[in-house]
Design a protein around this motif. Structure first.
Motif, PDB file in Angstrom:
ATOM      1  N   ILE A  62       0.836  -1.203   0.000  1.00  0.00           N
ATOM      2  CA  ILE A  62       0.000   0.000   0.000  1.00  0.00           C
ATOM      3  C   ILE A  62       0.872   1.253   0.000  1.00  0.00           C
ATOM      4  CG2 ILE A  62      -1.654   1.337   1.372  1.00  0.00           C
ATOM      5  CD1 ILE A  62      -2.769  -1.481   2.286  1.00  0.00           C
ATOM      6  N   LEU A  63       1.882   1.290   0.853  1.00  0.00           N
ATOM      7  CA  LEU A  63       2.790   2.450   0.900  1.00  0.00           C
ATOM      8  C   LEU A  63       3.479   2.661  -0.441  1.00  0.00           C
ATOM      9  CD1 LEU A  63       4.530   2.107   4.378  1.00  0.00           C
ATOM     10  CD2 LEU A  63       2.758   3.720   3.692  1.00  0.00           C
ATOM     11  N   ARG A  64       3.970   1.582  -1.022  1.00  0.00           N
ATOM     12  CA  ARG A  64       4.633   1.675  -2.323  1.00  0.00           C
ATOM     13  C   ARG A  64       3.688   2.272  -3.359  1.00  0.00           C
ATOM     14  NH1 ARG A  64       4.039  -1.090  -6.700  1.00  0.00           N
ATOM     15  NH2 ARG A  64       5.697  -1.315  -8.216  1.00  0.00           N
ATOM     16  N   ASN A  65       2.455   1.800  -3.388  1.00  0.00           N
ATOM     17  CA  ASN A  65       1.493   2.318  -4.359  1.00  0.00           C
ATOM     18  C   ASN A  65       1.170   3.790  -4.107  1.00  0.00           C
ATOM     19  OD1 ASN A  65       1.410  -0.102  -5.695  1.00  0.00           O
ATOM     20  ND2 ASN A  65      -0.419  -0.832  -4.660  1.00  0.00           N
ATOM     21  N   VAL A  66       1.048   4.174  -2.854  1.00  0.00           N
ATOM     22  CA  VAL A  66       0.794   5.585  -2.529  1.00  0.00           C
ATOM     23  C   VAL A  66       1.979   6.442  -2.975  1.00  0.00           C
ATOM     24  CG1 VAL A  66       0.550   7.213  -0.596  1.00  0.00           C
ATOM     25  CG2 VAL A  66      -0.842   5.132  -0.652  1.00  0.00           C
ATOM     26  N   ILE A  67       3.182   5.971  -2.721  1.00  0.00           N
ATOM     27  CA  ILE A  67       4.385   6.707  -3.114  1.00  0.00           C
ATOM     28  C   ILE A  67       4.459   6.856  -4.630  1.00  0.00           C
ATOM     29  CG2 ILE A  67       6.911   6.562  -3.218  1.00  0.00           C
ATOM     30  CD1 ILE A  67       6.701   5.219  -0.358  1.00  0.00           C
ATOM     31  N   LEU A  68       4.210   5.775  -5.350  1.00  0.00           N
ATOM     32  CA  LEU A  68       4.386   5.782  -6.800  1.00  0.00           C
ATOM     33  C   LEU A  68       3.216   6.366  -7.576  1.00  0.00           C
ATOM     34  CD1 LEU A  68       6.024   2.291  -7.382  1.00  0.00           C
ATOM     35  CD2 LEU A  68       7.140   4.530  -7.331  1.00  0.00           C
ATOM     36  N   HIS A  69       2.003   6.221  -7.062  1.00  0.00           N
ATOM     37  CA  HIS A  69       0.841   6.546  -7.882  1.00  0.00           C
ATOM     38  C   HIS A  69       0.023   7.753  -7.435  1.00  0.00           C
ATOM     39  CE1 HIS A  69       1.705   2.960 -10.106  1.00  0.00           C
ATOM     40  NE2 HIS A  69       1.609   2.215  -9.016  1.00  0.00           N
ATOM     41  N   VAL A  70       0.174   8.190  -6.198  1.00  0.00           N
ATOM     42  CA  VAL A  70      -0.613   9.349  -5.750  1.00  0.00           C
ATOM     43  C   VAL A  70       0.261  10.390  -5.039  1.00  0.00           C
ATOM     44  CG1 VAL A  70      -2.890   8.253  -5.720  1.00  0.00           C
ATOM     45  CG2 VAL A  70      -1.448   8.090  -3.712  1.00  0.00           C
ATOM     46  N   LYS A  71       1.493  10.536  -5.538  1.00  0.00           N
ATOM     47  CA  LYS A  71       2.413  11.566  -5.068  1.00  0.00           C
ATOM     48  C   LYS A  71       2.631  11.549  -3.557  1.00  0.00           C
ATOM     49  CE  LYS A  71       1.349  14.499  -8.974  1.00  0.00           C
ATOM     50  NZ  LYS A  71       0.905  15.785  -9.449  1.00  0.00           N
ATOM     51  N   SER A  72       2.618  10.354  -2.984  1.00  0.00           N
ATOM     52  CA  SER A  72       2.897  10.142  -1.564  1.00  0.00           C
ATOM     53  C   SER A  72       1.841  10.720  -0.620  1.00  0.00           C
ATOM     54  CB  SER A  72       4.280  10.687  -1.183  1.00  0.00           C
ATOM     55  OG  SER A  72       5.287  10.000  -1.879  1.00  0.00           O
ATOM     56  N   ILE A  73       0.649  11.006  -1.126  1.00  0.00           N
ATOM     57  CA  ILE A  73      -0.425  11.501  -0.262  1.00  0.00           C
ATOM     58  C   ILE A  73      -1.242  10.303   0.218  1.00  0.00           C
ATOM     59  CG2 ILE A  73      -2.473  12.985  -0.088  1.00  0.00           C
ATOM     60  CD1 ILE A  73       0.121  14.544  -0.563  1.00  0.00           C
ATOM     61  N   ARG A  75      -4.265   8.810   1.212  1.00  0.00           N
ATOM     62  CA  ARG A  75      -5.713   9.022   1.199  1.00  0.00           C
ATOM     63  C   ARG A  75      -6.388   8.145   2.254  1.00  0.00           C
ATOM     64  NH1 ARG A  75      -5.583   7.635  -4.657  1.00  0.00           N
ATOM     65  NH2 ARG A  75      -6.784   5.922  -3.827  1.00  0.00           N
ATOM     66  N   SER A  76      -7.575   8.537   2.655  1.00  0.00           N
ATOM     67  CA  SER A  76      -8.286   7.812   3.716  1.00  0.00           C
ATOM     68  C   SER A  76      -8.603   6.373   3.310  1.00  0.00           C
ATOM     69  CB  SER A  76      -9.555   8.550   4.121  1.00  0.00           C
ATOM     70  OG  SER A  76     -10.437   8.654   3.024  1.00  0.00           O
ATOM     71  N   ASP A  77      -8.938   6.132   2.038  1.00  0.00           N
ATOM     72  CA  ASP A  77      -9.262   4.766   1.618  1.00  0.00           C
ATOM     73  C   ASP A  77      -8.040   3.854   1.706  1.00  0.00           C
ATOM     74  OD1 ASP A  77      -8.169   6.252  -0.543  1.00  0.00           O
ATOM     75  OD2 ASP A  77      -9.038   4.889  -2.019  1.00  0.00           O
ATOM     76  N   GLU A  78      -6.875   4.377   1.375  1.00  0.00           N
ATOM     77  CA  GLU A  78      -5.638   3.582   1.484  1.00  0.00           C
ATOM     78  C   GLU A  78      -5.228   3.422   2.949  1.00  0.00           C
ATOM     79  OE1 GLU A  78      -4.224   1.942  -1.024  1.00  0.00           O
ATOM     80  OE2 GLU A  78      -5.826   2.709  -2.291  1.00  0.00           O
ATOM     81  N   HIS A  79      -5.376   4.480   3.725  1.00  0.00           N
ATOM     82  CA  HIS A  79      -5.030   4.429   5.149  1.00  0.00           C
ATOM     83  C   HIS A  79      -5.867   3.360   5.859  1.00  0.00           C
ATOM     84  CE1 HIS A  79      -4.700   5.717   9.369  1.00  0.00           C
ATOM     85  NE2 HIS A  79      -3.494   6.126   9.002  1.00  0.00           N
ATOM     86  N   ALA A  80      -7.135   3.266   5.508  1.00  0.00           N
ATOM     87  CA  ALA A  80      -8.030   2.295   6.138  1.00  0.00           C
ATOM     88  C   ALA A  80      -7.597   0.854   5.864  1.00  0.00           C
ATOM     89  CB  ALA A  80      -9.462   2.516   5.651  1.00  0.00           C
ATOM     90  N   LYS A  81      -6.862   0.618   4.796  1.00  0.00           N
ATOM     91  CA  LYS A  81      -6.406  -0.728   4.447  1.00  0.00           C
ATOM     92  C   LYS A  81      -5.171  -1.159   5.245  1.00  0.00           C
ATOM     93  CE  LYS A  81      -7.863  -0.182  -0.365  1.00  0.00           C
ATOM     94  NZ  LYS A  81      -7.330  -0.076  -1.738  1.00  0.00           N
TER      95      LYS A  81
END
Length: 147
Positions: A62-73, A75-81
């Motif tokens: 999840i962290l890798r995807n947030v870093i690579l795909h949403v400019k390291s922000i 989001r609440s939906d990813e945080h919940a996972k």
């Protein structure tokens, strides 16, 4: 040419170079798990790769995807996972990976590796619980020498 104050700021604790290195480590750890370790474990256990699961590594995915795909922000939906590392990140804020955060990530990964190892060996009454692990060392026994 770079001014001394700019060089110091770029390389300061929490600065862009530290963040870039920390994010690269997260990506490397997950990729090594996904491409090397997980397939080997699946083969050794005689199951599919999808049957080998580890919450800490799922969080790294999840962290890798947030870093690579949403400019390291984060989001609440990813945080919940996030199952193990949620406390380290603030919703709708850029991921910041301090030295302390990285140490926490390493400990959680080691704990989940310990859990996998204990499960693999069928150990139910271990002298230590996986959640108590802060470091792991594996020592191969020496082979008996032939005379």
């Amino acid at each position: 040419m770079i001014r001394a104050q700019d060089y110091l700021a770029t390389n300061a604790e929490g600065g862009p170079n530290e963040q870039q290195h920390a994010k690269a480590i997260v990506g490397f750890l997950f990729t090594y798990w996904e491409d090397e370790i997980r397939p080997r474990l699946a083969t050794a256990k005689g199951v599919t790769v999808h049957d080998i699961r580890c919450d800490a590594m799922g969080d790294l995915r999840i962290l890798r995807n947030v870093i690579l795909h949403v400019k390291s922000i984060m989001r609440s939906d990813e945080h919940a996972k996030l199952k193990k590392l949620g406390e380290l990140f603030v919703v709708d804020q850029p991921i910041s990976l301090s030295y302390e955060s990285m140490q926490k990530i390493f400990v959680v990964v080691k704990q989940d590796c310990g859990r996998l190892l204990l499960d693999w060996l069928g150990v139910e009454d271990a002298p230590i619980q996986a959640e108590e692990i802060v470091d792991i060392a594996i020592q191969k026994s020496r082979r008996a020498t032939q005379a």
